[in-house]
Design an enzyme around this catalytic site. Structure first.
Site, PDB file in Angstrom:
ATOM      1  N   ASP A 310       0.806  -1.219   0.000  1.00  0.00           N
ATOM      2  CA  ASP A 310       0.000   0.000   0.000  1.00  0.00           C
ATOM      3  C   ASP A 310       0.841   1.272   0.000  1.00  0.00           C
ATOM      4  OD1 ASP A 310      -2.198  -1.577  -0.082  1.00  0.00           O
ATOM      5  OD2 ASP A 310      -2.941  -1.117   1.916  1.00  0.00           O
ATOM      6  N   TYR A 394     -10.009  -1.621   2.294  1.00  0.00           N
ATOM      7  CA  TYR A 394      -9.623  -1.434   3.691  1.00  0.00           C
ATOM      8  C   TYR A 394      -9.424   0.044   4.031  1.00  0.00           C
ATOM      9  CZ  TYR A 394      -8.980  -6.069   5.773  1.00  0.00           C
ATOM     10  OH  TYR A 394      -9.191  -7.304   6.336  1.00  0.00           O
TER      11      TYR A 394
END
Length: 677
Positions: A310, A394
């Site tokens: 990420d 998320y």
């Protein structure tokens, strides 16, 4: 005892402050004037090039430079360019070889582009029709980073794509995966390289729109409001360079498109002399979360590649939430904007991206003495600096806590929606069934904290501390004795360690050249949570790409270019970059300028209670002073006052710390919990 004061001068703060809007504008203008950036150029990353700290701390002139990762989305050519924005000059320009260097991070164009391209591919349309899915408007094509490229994909910039069904604007598409089909797209040429239909699973269709009252039912009654106020304002100050001061702490708060929050020159005031005048002592030169990877543990043919970085692939700082509609910080809050570059190289301001506040932290210390009759207690409070990001399904909150006792804690709050799949059937060992036919693959969330330590100066070292039984013998005749073993980590090869809670393993970062009042080395201890590191075979692609995550601790000799533990260009990189490459030199790390890298995270076997919205799960680490102060550093904290103590309880006076500067913008009270997306 001698100490070294931190070098957070006005000039140092200026050099290390976050990238400004004017510098982003000048960077783009310089690149265009040099012919390096043109109409098809996308700015994948734009960030500050921090100078060698040895030059900066020595007071030598250090210009502010800007680094850009560029990609021409017409040709696929990418480059790593450094600009001096004040001078309008190109400092360096390197064209990347993706097969060796890896690729620049994902740009926004790739997200929407794949939906358009895939829906025109006959193979994909036929695969959907085979499943009775003919209304293409209801289908969502989800682009995902490719991981390691297969042989026939070499030379392509690839996104691998899953498909989900959304029956309307209010439907939660994650509830309806069209599992078993993967489309591989070259996002430069617009070519669908392949569509592989591995297996035909039924599409789960149970609704899961948790955001609708019609799904979840009316709100629960009976919860009374909790209000937290500070009538005199907060106890911290922050200036225009981001220099934050609170209760003896001093640090510079910054923000980066890749790492998010960055702290420079973290120092703490030593009040233990008892005269009320603190000696400022440095602890950390720089601290950040330098990488995170989410490896999925389902090895099925359509999922083997699911390993998302990420930071390195998606630049999580750029996905920071704007907290205008309420945030999880309750009380008297100061917000800071984050200024980053958009993919066209222009300025993108994320309003109120950073939240700063104080919060009560329970008991700081307490004792009722039966011999002298004294009874004293003090409440703890902590300074909180945080931000929240949404990366795909998320959401992550990143929270840095600074305590009155010198503790630095970091906590990730993971929430959002779990990544879904079809559930193949009873007993499937790599996923959990969440709803009829709906699965969630097992996975991990692994983070790497980069801690450039400066414990009373730059000469630092790391000792591994662990508990040990002492064998029965002359020194331990009753068998009740145990001791603490201390092992100095001398070289980079020694300093690749795994946590072990069974022996209470912690790592103490010391300065061997500075002594406390009893003659011992001053230090700070890193307390790991000790949860599993990377759960993948060493031969796997992800173990080669995320080698940093195979160990809880790495210690390296300081080198200013070594910033990211999986390397600069993680996207489609074959592996071996970052920590494994650097530590091959096996440099000494004893009593020298070092960087401590700490891997921590969650191993998630999803539960029924995680669907369709996941309650927060947390992970992190703690740093505490360890023989740093000469005695307890919080004996001078005043007793608390409150209007809500039991009748007759005696209060001492309090609230004499300096409030924050009133000029700082976005300052106000938040009385509602919850976080805007």
């Amino acid at each position: 005892m001698s100490t070294t004061t931190t070098a957070l001068s006005t000039e140092t703060a200026r050099v290390l402050r976050s990238l400004t809007a004017d510098e982003i504008v000048a960077n783009r203008s310089t690149l265009e004037a040099a012919g390096i950036a043109a109409a098809d150029t996308h700015y994948s990353y734009v960030g500050l090039v921090e100078p060698d700290k040895r030059e900066l701390l020595a007071g030598r002139a250090t210009p502010r430079l800007v680094r850009s990762f560029l990609i021409d989305m017409a040709s696929g050519v990418s480059a790593d360019v450094v600009v001096d924005p004040e001078a309008g000059a190109i400092v360096s320009h390197r064209v990347l070889d993706p097969s060796v260097d890896g690729a620049v991070p994902v740009v926004i164009k790739e997200f929407g582009y794949v939906d358009e391209v895939v829906k025109q591919d006959e193979r994909w349309v036929a695969a959907m029709a085979k499943r009775g899915l003919t209304d293409l408007a209801q289908l969502i094509v989800n682009p995902l980073s490719a991981g390691v490229l297969a042989g026939d994909e070499s030379g392509h910039r690839v996104q691998r794509c899953f498909t989900f069904v959304s029956t309307g604007a209010d439907d939660l598409g994650w509830a309806h995966p069209v599992d078993g089909i993967v489309a591989m797209v070259d996002v430069v040429t617009g070519e669908v390289l392949d569509v592989v239909d591995h297996v035909d699973y039924p599409v789960p269709m149970e609704a899961a729109s948790f955001h609708l009252e019609s799904w979840r039912g009316p709100d629960r009654e009976g919860l009374k409001a909790i209000e937290i106020t500070q009538p005199a304002g907060p106890s911290f100050t922050i200036d225009d360079e981001g220099v934050l001061e609170w209760a003896g702490w001093r640090m510079q708060v910054g923000f980066d498109q890749r790492e998010g929050l960055i702290f420079h020159n973290v120092a703490i005031g030593d009040y233990t002399a008892g005269d009320g005048i603190p000696v400022m002592r440095p602890v950390l030169y720089r601290a950040s979360i330098a990488e995170m990877v989410v490896p999925y543990g389902d090895p099925s043919p359509q999922r083997w590649f699911q390993n998302f970085f990420d930071c390195g692939e998606y630049l999580l700082g750029g996905f920071a939430n704007s907290l205008e509609l309420g945030c999880d910080c309750v009380g008297d809050i100061t917000y800071l904007d984050a200024t980053v570059a958009a993919n066209d190289g222009t300025v993108h301001v994320i309003p109120q991206a950073i939240c700063i506040h104080e919060e009560d932290a329970g008991i700081l210390w307490k004792h009722t003495d039966n011999w002298n009759g004294s009874s004293e207690s003090r409440r703890n409070r902590r300074l909180v600096v945080s931000f929240f990001v949404t990366v795909g399904n998320y959401d992550y909150g990143f929270y840095w806590y600074f305590g009155l006792d010198g503790a630095i804690q970091f906590e990730v709050k993971a929430t959002g929606v779990v990544f879904t799949s079809a559930y193949p059937g009873e007993g499937y060992q790599f996923a959990t069934q969440l709803a009829p036919g709906l699965g969630a693959p097992h996975h991990q969330h692994l983070f790497s904290a980069r801690l450039d330590t400066m414990i009373d100066g730059l000469d630092n070292a790391v000792d591994e501390l662990e508990a040990a039984l002492v064998p029965v013998g002359p020194d331990n005749p009753t068998g009740t004795g145990f001791t603490q073993l201390v092992t100095r980590l001398e070289r980079e090869s020694d300093a690749q360690r795994v946590a072990d809670n069974a022996v209470n393993r912690v790592w103490r970062i010391v300065n061997p050249t500075v002594r406390n009042r009893l003659g011992g080395e001053v230090g700070w201890a890193l307390f790991p949570e000790g949860k599993p590191p990377l759960l993948a075979d060493p031969s796997s692609d992800i173990a080669r790409r995320a080698t940093f995550a195979t160990k809880h601790l790495w210690v390296t000799a300081y080198e200013p270019a070594e910033l990211y533990p999986a390397g600069d260009f993680v996207n489609m990189h074959p592996g071996g970059a970052g920590l494994p490459a650097w530590t091959a030199a096996d440099r000494p790390v004893d009593t020298t300028d070092i960087v401590v890298w700490h891997t921590f995270g969650l191993t998630h076997f999803p539960r029924l209670e995680d669907w369709p919205i996941m309650p927060v799960d947390t992970c992190g680490f703690t740093l505490k002073p360890h023989d740093f102060f000469g005695r307890v550093p919080v004996a001078d904290i005043p007793a608390s006052t409150s209007d809500h103590c039991a009748p007759g309880h005696h209060h001492a006076g309090h609230d004499d710390m300096t409030p924050a500067d009133a000029h700082h913008h976005h300052h106000g009270h938040e009385e509602d919990a919850g976080h805007s997306a």
